[in-house]
Design an enzyme around this catalytic site. Structure first.
Site, PDB file in Angstrom:
ATOM      1  N   TYR A 159       4.922   5.597   3.920  1.00 42.71           N
ATOM      2  CA  TYR A 159       5.819   5.080   2.886  1.00 42.71           C
ATOM      3  C   TYR A 159       5.032   4.468   1.722  1.00 42.71           C
ATOM      4  O   TYR A 159       5.267   4.791   0.552  1.00 42.71           O
ATOM      5  CB  TYR A 159       6.784   4.029   3.461  1.00 42.71           C
ATOM      6  CG  TYR A 159       7.579   3.354   2.372  1.00 42.71           C
ATOM      7  CD1 TYR A 159       8.719   3.957   1.861  1.00 42.71           C
ATOM      8  CD2 TYR A 159       7.151   2.143   1.819  1.00 42.71           C
ATOM      9  CE1 TYR A 159       9.430   3.371   0.824  1.00 42.71           C
ATOM     10  CE2 TYR A 159       7.857   1.552   0.788  1.00 42.71           C
ATOM     11  CZ  TYR A 159       8.999   2.167   0.298  1.00 42.71           C
ATOM     12  OH  TYR A 159       9.682   1.594  -0.731  1.00 42.71           O
ATOM     13  N   GLU A 207       3.557  -3.375  -3.370  1.00 41.24           N
ATOM     14  CA  GLU A 207       4.158  -2.705  -2.214  1.00 41.24           C
ATOM     15  C   GLU A 207       3.840  -3.457  -0.921  1.00 41.24           C
ATOM     16  O   GLU A 207       4.705  -3.620  -0.058  1.00 41.24           O
ATOM     17  CB  GLU A 207       3.666  -1.262  -2.124  1.00 41.24           C
ATOM     18  CG  GLU A 207       4.237  -0.346  -3.187  1.00 41.24           C
ATOM     19  CD  GLU A 207       5.733  -0.136  -3.062  1.00 41.24           C
ATOM     20  OE1 GLU A 207       6.252  -0.215  -1.920  1.00 41.24           O
ATOM     21  OE2 GLU A 207       6.395   0.099  -4.086  1.00 41.24           O
ATOM     22  N   ASP A 267      13.337   4.731   2.205  1.00 43.35           N
ATOM     23  CA  ASP A 267      13.333   3.410   2.835  1.00 43.35           C
ATOM     24  C   ASP A 267      14.751   3.107   3.301  1.00 43.35           C
ATOM     25  O   ASP A 267      15.646   3.961   3.257  1.00 43.35           O
ATOM     26  CB  ASP A 267      12.799   2.346   1.872  1.00 43.35           C
ATOM     27  CG  ASP A 267      13.713   2.099   0.677  1.00 43.35           C
ATOM     28  OD1 ASP A 267      14.723   2.826   0.519  1.00 43.35           O
ATOM     29  OD2 ASP A 267      13.421   1.175  -0.108  1.00 43.35           O
TER      30      ASP A 267
END
Length: 302
Positions: A127, A42, A145
């Site tokens: 996120y 990520e 996103d």
């Protein structure tokens, strides 16, 4: 804000998950539920092309295969790795190293599982915390996103507002299935509903509900100008769906002129061309084509 979503949400969910599980891009971080490896992926993927991330990800894990290895590393070595692999924003390397140190020193090497707790790690925002909770522990909220925003805006007309996107994404996600759902909807945005959409080519599972597909307007928050689709098969499919939406049913020669102004029943862009278009839409579960003595009749599938 979830008022923008279709009434048959369960069908929407099932269609997307089935599409994703049938065929999707095979990234190495999708083959693990190790929170450390998912966090690495990520952080690397932030504003970096996935093709470049794959090689860097493998090299990084070869060198620091577990969170304890990364925590024990010299920070300068981690930053140098980041720079050597052109991953950009070297602060991310510092934050990742610090987060690993926190996991080892404050959590005895076991990652927290809740999104709120994960945000306590250095450099981990809402996120990323949600993504790690989803993909490692199947314990996250709906991820929002750029890809997800684009999909929700085009498909269901969700307003360009962060709260609206969050509410719609949460209302759509099936409870307790954040791992497969978040992977699936991000895949939809990355493969089928990119800035230049590939609705038919990618077999988008939401075409029967999609406002953009029906109207031909594929603008989005990150696509301010309409992608070029004038004269494309996608445009004509949208016109068929719109025309059939106005009438209970139409014969081919009634439908044809509503799809293209140069429709000529016996010409190259006549009945046979229209039959092919309708056959594609029928295969996608969008229309029905009934053969009658006086000729075929098309209608939307209800």
């Amino acid at each position: 804000m979830s008022d923008h979503l279709p009434d048959d949400r369960e069908a929407v969910r099932e269609a997307l998950i089935a599409w994703y599980e049938d065929d999707h891009r095979d990234f190495p971080w999708r083959r693990t539920d190790d929170p450390y490896r998912i966090l690495v992926s990520e952080v690397m993927s932030q504003q970096t092309q996935l093709s470049r991330v794959e090689e860097a990800y493998a090299d990084f894990l070869d060198r620091w295969p577990a969170v304890e290895d990364l925590a024990a590393a010299e920070r300068g070595a981690v930053v140098a790795f980041w720079s050597d692999h052109s991953l950009g924003y070297n602060n991310r390397a510092k934050y990742l190293h610090e987060a690993a140190t926190q996991v080892v020193e404050e959590y005895d090497g076991a990652f927290p599982e809740e999104p709120d707790e994960l945000q306590e790690l250095m450099g981990v925002g809402p996120y990323t915390a949600n993504a790690v909770a989803s993909f490692a522990f199947d314990n996250g909220d709906a991820v929002v996103d750029t890809n997800v925003k684009r999909v929700l805006y085009r498909a269901f007309g969700v307003p360009d507002d962060d709260d609206a996107f969050g509410a719609a994404a949460s209302a759509l996600m099936p409870e307790g299935e954040s791992r497969v759902w978040n992977n699936a909807i991000m895949e939809l945005g990355g493969v089928a509903c990119g800035q230049s959409p590939r609705c038919d080519e990618a077999g988008c599972p939401w075409r029967r509900w999609c406002r953009a597909y029906e109207t031909g307007d594929f603008t989005a928050p990150d696509v301010p100008e309409q992608p070029d689709f004038e004269g494309s098969r996608r445009q004509f499919r949208g016109k068929v769906v719109r025309a059939l939406g106005e009438y209970e049913e139409l014969k081919l020669d009634e439908l044809g002129p509503r799809v293209r102004v140069d429709y000529a029943p016996d010409g190259d862009d006549g009945r046979e061309w229209l039959r092919g278009l309708l056959a594609d839409l029928r295969d996608d579960g969008l229309v029905e084509l009934e053969e009658r003595e006086d000729g075929p009749v098309a209608r939307l599938r209800r």
